[in-house]
Design a protein around this motif. Sequence first.
Motif, short mmCIF file in Angstrom:
data_model
loop_
_atom_site.label_atom_id
_atom_site.label_comp_id
_atom_site.label_asym_id
_atom_site.label_seq_id
_atom_site.Cartn_x
_atom_site.Cartn_y
_atom_site.Cartn_z
N PRO A 129 0.83 -1.21 0.00
CA PRO A 129 0.00 0.00 0.00
C PRO A 129 0.86 1.26 0.00
CG PRO A 129 -0.80 -1.59 1.62
CD PRO A 129 0.51 -2.11 1.12
N ILE A 130 0.45 2.25 -0.79
CA ILE A 130 1.23 3.48 -0.95
C ILE A 130 1.49 4.14 0.39
CG2 ILE A 130 1.34 5.73 -2.07
CD1 ILE A 130 1.42 3.43 -4.02
N GLU A 131 0.47 4.28 1.21
CA GLU A 131 0.64 4.97 2.48
C GLU A 131 1.62 4.24 3.40
OE1 GLU A 131 -0.38 7.99 3.36
OE2 GLU A 131 -1.06 8.09 1.27
N ARG A 132 1.60 2.93 3.34
CA ARG A 132 2.54 2.17 4.17
C ARG A 132 3.97 2.40 3.70
NH1 ARG A 132 1.42 -1.52 7.84
NH2 ARG A 132 3.03 -2.98 8.55
N VAL A 133 4.17 2.41 2.39
CA VAL A 133 5.51 2.67 1.84
C VAL A 133 5.98 4.06 2.25
CG1 VAL A 133 6.86 2.95 -0.27
CG2 VAL A 133 5.22 1.07 -0.09
N LYS A 134 5.09 5.05 2.14
CA LYS A 134 5.44 6.42 2.54
C LYS A 134 5.87 6.47 4.00
CE LYS A 134 2.59 9.13 -0.68
NZ LYS A 134 1.42 10.04 -0.79
N THR A 135 5.09 5.82 4.86
CA THR A 135 5.40 5.81 6.29
C THR A 135 6.78 5.20 6.54
OG1 THR A 135 3.07 5.65 6.91
CG2 THR A 135 4.68 4.94 8.55
#
Length: 489
Positions: free
Chosen positions: A83-89
């Motif tokens: 998931p994009i948000e997980r990668v960003k985090t």
Amino acid sequence: METIYERLRSIAKSDPDQLALLTSDRSLTYRDMIDQVDELAQKIPFSHQKVGVILEHGIDMIFVLFALLKNGNCYVPAEPSFPIERVKTMMEEANVKTIITQTKFNERFKGMDLTDLDDLKKSEADGSDPMWIKSEDPAYILYTSGSTGRPKGVCVTPKNVLHYIWAFEHEFHIGPGDRMLQYSVCSFDIFVEEVFASLLNGACLVIPNEAEKKDLSSLMDFVEKNAVTIISGFPYLLEEMNHLPSIPCSLRLLISGGDVLRGSYIDHLLDQVVIYNTYGPSETTVCASYFKVNGSKVLEDGTYPIGKAVLGSHIDLWNDQDHPVKDGEVGEIIISGDGVSLGYIGNHSQENKAFEKKGGTTYYHSGDLGYKLKDGNLAFLRRKDDQVMILGKRVEVMEVEAKLNQIDTIEEAIVRVYQDEEHLSYMIAYFVPKTKCSLSKIVEQLSESLTYFMIPSYFVQMKSLPRNANGKIDDGLLPVVLKVGHLDV
């Protein structure tokens, strides 16, 4: 101290024509590999940085990892499907300088600082030599589920990795002539075992493409065609292989890790191949104990023991007062030795308390409960906390619960863990909606920040959550959705 790159270079120097990397359409010797790694390392314009890696599995990924390590960098891996948000985090907390990726993923991860691998390979070498690498600099950061509602990154050093490749060789005698399957995703430490325990011991790493591992039949065809000798994977892969009439004759060793190994998973494999059950959190570098299954009996609960500490590691069983328990008594599994990592990066002071320093030694409190058998082997019992294994991956229930409660259409939500008839864990989410809400939208929002195995198997909508007289959730009044045992690999 020897570095990871120096270990690879010494193998390439002593046995340059030995096969190192193999796919269906490419084969490279150790000489070829070290030349490619050196060339790419010369084109990486930074050292001693944290660098994200989001690449398709293949030979190029291996080159990138070793080139980064040669320059003293620390790699932070993520699968393109995360998931994009997980990668960003992950990447923000790790403070990565850039993310090395491929053109096909540029659109998916737009807005992040990306370095295209094709552009990097076309660039000019800068001719500089890497800076001195310290044994306590991180080599990689693996993210696991976090109890605070966000993932936590485990910092593993070159010293930790070299400790493990020596322990692996000591137990399994891997070397030239062996071929290890690269099957795991890069974000789990089975990948570390596959890549480094093979290539840093002179064996060949064999890498299937997505089509070649799309199902068990295709994977076994690939294994047989390429004479793979060692497979390391989750017990569910072995369970699937257990149903086959036969397995490829080239296989000499199957290693199970990441979750409990049950006798029923491998009863038809035992007379065909050597099988090991292994145990170890990412925090202690891949595995902390090994147990050879062949010729042994299962425990009363149908599982196999986790064995004894690997070379260079030590395992104790302590009670809540940090005192050793007697043989046969249940205690927390405490791990020390050269595999214990630096701990979690970022603001995870509470979780880092699991790494306890005493008299110059760091003891990792695993949160797992176990006991010692009469023969000295250890048996895993259960977790102390709300952490659970789902398809071999660690999941902090509190992280899933926190994400549910962040959804604006949900008033309140809790997550509970149950086991199916095969003793595999699954999660049920109980939620009270604020207004009329769509379950598909809830799952969609969860999928933005949680990987697929962290999504609860079932969702139960309720008017209110049952509570006892003290105001706490009364689990006995929660409806349970029963799940038939079934393994999806």
